[in-house]
Design an enzyme around this catalytic site. Sequence first.
Site, PDB file in Angstrom:
ATOM      1  N   HIS A 132      24.430  50.116  51.541  1.00 55.93           N
ATOM      2  CA  HIS A 132      23.745  51.132  52.336  1.00 55.93           C
ATOM      3  C   HIS A 132      24.352  52.492  52.038  1.00 55.93           C
ATOM      4  O   HIS A 132      25.553  52.590  51.790  1.00 55.93           O
ATOM      5  CB  HIS A 132      23.904  50.832  53.834  1.00 55.93           C
ATOM      6  CG  HIS A 132      22.893  51.537  54.681  1.00 55.93           C
ATOM      7  ND1 HIS A 132      23.076  52.826  55.100  1.00 55.93           N
ATOM      8  CD2 HIS A 132      21.706  51.142  55.166  1.00 55.93           C
ATOM      9  CE1 HIS A 132      22.022  53.195  55.836  1.00 55.93           C
ATOM     10  NE2 HIS A 132      21.177  52.195  55.878  1.00 55.93           N
ATOM     11  N   ASP A 152      17.787  44.806  56.086  1.00 55.56           N
ATOM     12  CA  ASP A 152      16.766  44.037  55.356  1.00 55.56           C
ATOM     13  C   ASP A 152      17.233  42.662  54.927  1.00 55.56           C
ATOM     14  O   ASP A 152      16.452  41.890  54.365  1.00 55.56           O
ATOM     15  CB  ASP A 152      16.337  44.833  54.108  1.00 55.56           C
ATOM     16  CG  ASP A 152      15.645  46.119  54.518  1.00 55.56           C
ATOM     17  OD1 ASP A 152      16.050  47.190  54.036  1.00 55.56           O
ATOM     18  OD2 ASP A 152      14.729  46.051  55.352  1.00 55.56           O
TER      19      ASP A 152
HETATM   20  C1  SDX Z   1      17.162  50.718  54.129  1.00 60.28           C
HETATM   21  O1  SDX Z   1      18.976  55.246  54.705  1.00 60.28           O
HETATM   22  C2  SDX Z   1      18.704  54.381  55.631  1.00 60.28           C
HETATM   23  O2  SDX Z   1      19.081  54.497  56.767  1.00 60.28           O
HETATM   24  C3  SDX Z   1      17.830  53.234  55.156  1.00 60.28           C
HETATM   25  C4  SDX Z   1      17.567  52.107  56.165  1.00 60.28           C
HETATM   26  C5  SDX Z   1      16.737  52.620  57.357  1.00 60.28           C
HETATM   27  O3  SDX Z   1      16.838  52.008  58.407  1.00 60.28           O
HETATM   28  O4  SDX Z   1      15.906  53.570  57.151  1.00 60.28           O
HETATM   29  O5  SDX Z   1      18.790  51.597  56.633  1.00 60.28           O
HETATM   30  C6  SDX Z   1      16.746  51.001  55.533  1.00 60.28           C
HETATM   31  O6  SDX Z   1      16.595  51.285  53.226  1.00 60.28           O
HETATM   32  C7  SDX Z   1      18.328  49.801  53.907  1.00 60.28           C
HETATM   33  C8  SDX Z   1      18.694  49.662  52.396  1.00 60.28           C
HETATM   34  C9  SDX Z   1      17.700  48.675  51.748  1.00 60.28           C
HETATM   35  N1  SDX Z   1      17.925  48.649  50.277  1.00 60.28           N
HETATM   36  C10 SDX Z   1      18.488  47.573  49.697  1.00 60.28           C
HETATM   37  O7  SDX Z   1      18.970  46.622  50.308  1.00 60.28           O
HETATM   38  C11 SDX Z   1      18.486  47.656  48.164  1.00 60.28           C
HETATM   39  C12 SDX Z   1      19.838  47.190  47.639  1.00 60.28           C
HETATM   40  N2  SDX Z   1      20.843  48.238  47.990  1.00 60.28           N
HETATM   41  C13 SDX Z   1      21.027  49.300  47.100  1.00 60.28           C
HETATM   42  O8  SDX Z   1      20.268  49.497  46.017  1.00 60.28           O
HETATM   43  C14 SDX Z   1      21.903  50.429  47.584  1.00 60.28           C
HETATM   44  O9  SDX Z   1      22.929  49.894  48.293  1.00 60.28           O
HETATM   45  C15 SDX Z   1      21.211  51.516  48.372  1.00 60.28           C
HETATM   46  C16 SDX Z   1      20.040  52.063  47.642  1.00 60.28           C
HETATM   47  C17 SDX Z   1      20.781  50.984  49.695  1.00 60.28           C
HETATM   48  C18 SDX Z   1      22.206  52.646  48.611  1.00 60.28           C
HETATM   49  O10 SDX Z   1      22.532  53.114  47.368  1.00 60.28           O
HETATM   50  P1  SDX Z   1      23.429  54.446  47.177  1.00 60.28           P
HETATM   51  O11 SDX Z   1      23.959  54.920  48.458  1.00 60.28           O
HETATM   52  O12 SDX Z   1      22.673  55.407  46.338  1.00 60.28           O
HETATM   53  O13 SDX Z   1      24.653  53.869  46.419  1.00 60.28           O
HETATM   54  P2  SDX Z   1      24.688  53.509  44.895  1.00 60.28           P
HETATM   55  O14 SDX Z   1      23.372  52.936  44.452  1.00 60.28           O
HETATM   56  O15 SDX Z   1      25.228  54.681  44.158  1.00 60.28           O
HETATM   57  O16 SDX Z   1      25.745  52.317  44.916  1.00 60.28           O
HETATM   58  C19 SDX Z   1      27.134  52.627  45.025  1.00 60.28           C
HETATM   59  C20 SDX Z   1      27.814  51.557  44.176  1.00 60.28           C
HETATM   60  C21 SDX Z   1      27.214  51.478  42.769  1.00 60.28           C
HETATM   61  O17 SDX Z   1      28.237  51.003  41.923  1.00 60.28           O
HETATM   62  P3  SDX Z   1      29.034  52.136  41.026  1.00 60.28           P
HETATM   63  O18 SDX Z   1      27.986  52.877  40.233  1.00 60.28           O
HETATM   64  O19 SDX Z   1      29.756  53.012  42.028  1.00 60.28           O
HETATM   65  O20 SDX Z   1      29.950  51.309  40.159  1.00 60.28           O
HETATM   66  O21 SDX Z   1      27.591  50.264  44.769  1.00 60.28           O
HETATM   67  C22 SDX Z   1      26.822  49.472  43.877  1.00 60.28           C
HETATM   68  C23 SDX Z   1      26.177  50.391  42.883  1.00 60.28           C
HETATM   69  O22 SDX Z   1      25.959  49.724  41.667  1.00 60.28           O
HETATM   70  N3  SDX Z   1      25.805  48.815  44.716  1.00 60.28           N
HETATM   71  C24 SDX Z   1      25.415  47.546  44.568  1.00 60.28           C
HETATM   72  C25 SDX Z   1      24.473  47.346  45.583  1.00 60.28           C
HETATM   73  N4  SDX Z   1      24.313  48.466  46.284  1.00 60.28           N
HETATM   74  C26 SDX Z   1      25.144  49.376  45.739  1.00 60.28           C
HETATM   75  N5  SDX Z   1      25.763  46.613  43.687  1.00 60.28           N
HETATM   76  C27 SDX Z   1      25.164  45.398  43.839  1.00 60.28           C
HETATM   77  N6  SDX Z   1      24.229  45.098  44.793  1.00 60.28           N
HETATM   78  C28 SDX Z   1      23.874  46.063  45.665  1.00 60.28           C
HETATM   79  N7  SDX Z   1      22.970  45.786  46.605  1.00 60.28           N
END
Ligand code: SDX
Length: 429
Positions: free
Chosen positions: A306, A363
């Site tokens: 998140h 989710d």
């Molecule tokens: C919602 O914003 C809100 O409040 C949203 C929400 C709401 O109520 O409105 O809470 C609802 O959208 C929840 C999130 C649902 N999305 C997912 O579950 C999709 C999977 N999660 C991600 O793709 C990710 O965690 C995000 C998009 C939710 C957040 O991404 P960020 O903040 O842009 O962080 P990032 O993608 O830069 O990740 C940081 C690191 C990365 O590694 P590095 O590049 O630092 O080495 O964490 C890793 C990412 O690769 N990472 C994951 C991961 N999520 C982040 N690695 C593996 N699996 C994951 N799910």
Amino acid sequence: MPEVAKLSYGDRQLDLPVHVGSEGEHAVDISKLRAETGLITLDEGYVNTGATSSAITFLDGETGILRYRGYPIESLAEHCDFLEVSYLLIYGKLPTAAELETFRSSILNHSMIHEDMRSFYNSVPRDAHPMAILASVVGAMSAFYQDSLDPQNPRHVEVAIHRLLAKLPTIAAYSYKKSVGQPFMYPQNDLSYCGNFLRMMFATPCEDYQIDPDYVRALDMLFIVHADHEQNCSTSTVRMVGSSNANLFASISAGICALWGPLHGGANEACVQMLEQILADGGNVKKYVDMAKDKKSGFRLMGFGHRVYKNYDPRAKIIKRQCDLLLSKLRIKDPLFHVAQELEEVALNDSYFIEKKLYPNVDFYSGVIYRALGIPVPMFTVLFALGRLPGWIAHWLEMQRSDSKRLCRPRQVYTGPTERPLVPLNERS
Ligand code: SDX
């Protein structure tokens, strides 16, 4: 003495005011930055940028706190129903019994949509994704309800709010009925908000439909925990579109489109598809956890991680508990729930997820409980939209009423070609 942040740039020294929120959030006010230094800021994805001040929802990502208008999400989920929480978010206070009755009656008695809107469904393909239908029909409300479009007219806004809350479940249920080729079920005014939705989804003209109170309670809870989440992607979209003084229907339609993405609200659908893939692959969760750690795989654990929560999403805790209760009450043994629990267990004990503070988000378990309620997978994000609607409305209203409201128009750092002469077409090789 108000706090300041000192910026030194070249021979300039600049004192930037620091705003402090009611929960101690400190923000550097850069509204004079460009005028005084020529500098702008750059912050891809707005990771460090506050778009506005807001009094609606507080969340603390480090400690996993979520409150709507100061009330903890745990209390609201346990003691309120969805329309009560909708009232709280939109009007800023919990309603009295009389206020809630008036509000509920208005919503429940305006749930039909214009008959000509029903004919819209005849022109969409049967396999259209229901989020495509939801966004289109909500946008079309600007055409059907032209007497409630003016964002500056309080009466127009109030009518539009009630129409959206009343009609979105009907629009959503009709998109499901279209996909299964069943007749649309008209709403019934004597049913509860969630009971009406379940009946419009699952009843047919051929037999009576019994509304299960456990299903209604579970749906109420799900809508409540989805109702708002401060400046998330779709809510920021609603604010952005509304800042141009676009009408509420158009702004909400844009929010629905933003929610659809699998990185945002679409993650609940993507998460169940991921769990089904793991199950079909022999339930080998470790293989998928390892894939998620391998950047080259391009695979992510959907429902995990998140932008703000670097702790367990409090909503995921509530949903997981409800999931457990409902599955055992209904005597459903959903293998996906076990896969999800095992996946959580393995991931939360893995250094990659621990170091990056990746926890289950809202989710992760919601899809399992939607399945238990018989909701088809393509409708999962639609249910997220039904829950998020009062939050979108509350933020749109707060922005419209703000004395500091301005058209949202970010700047950029240009990295394209500098000026160059145009070569006429007949001279280009
Ligand atoms: C919602 O914003 C809100 O409040 C949203 C929400 C709401 O109520 O409105 O809470 C609802 O959208 C929840 C999130 C649902 N999305 C997912 O579950 C999709 C999977 N999660 C991600 O793709 C990710 O965690 C995000 C998009 C939710 C957040 O991404 P960020 O903040 O842009 O962080 P990032 O993608 O830069 O990740 C940081 C690191 C990365 O590694 P590095 O590049 O630092 O080495 O964490 C890793 C990412 O690769 N990472 C994951 C991961 N999520 C982040 N690695 C593996 N699996 C994951 N799910």
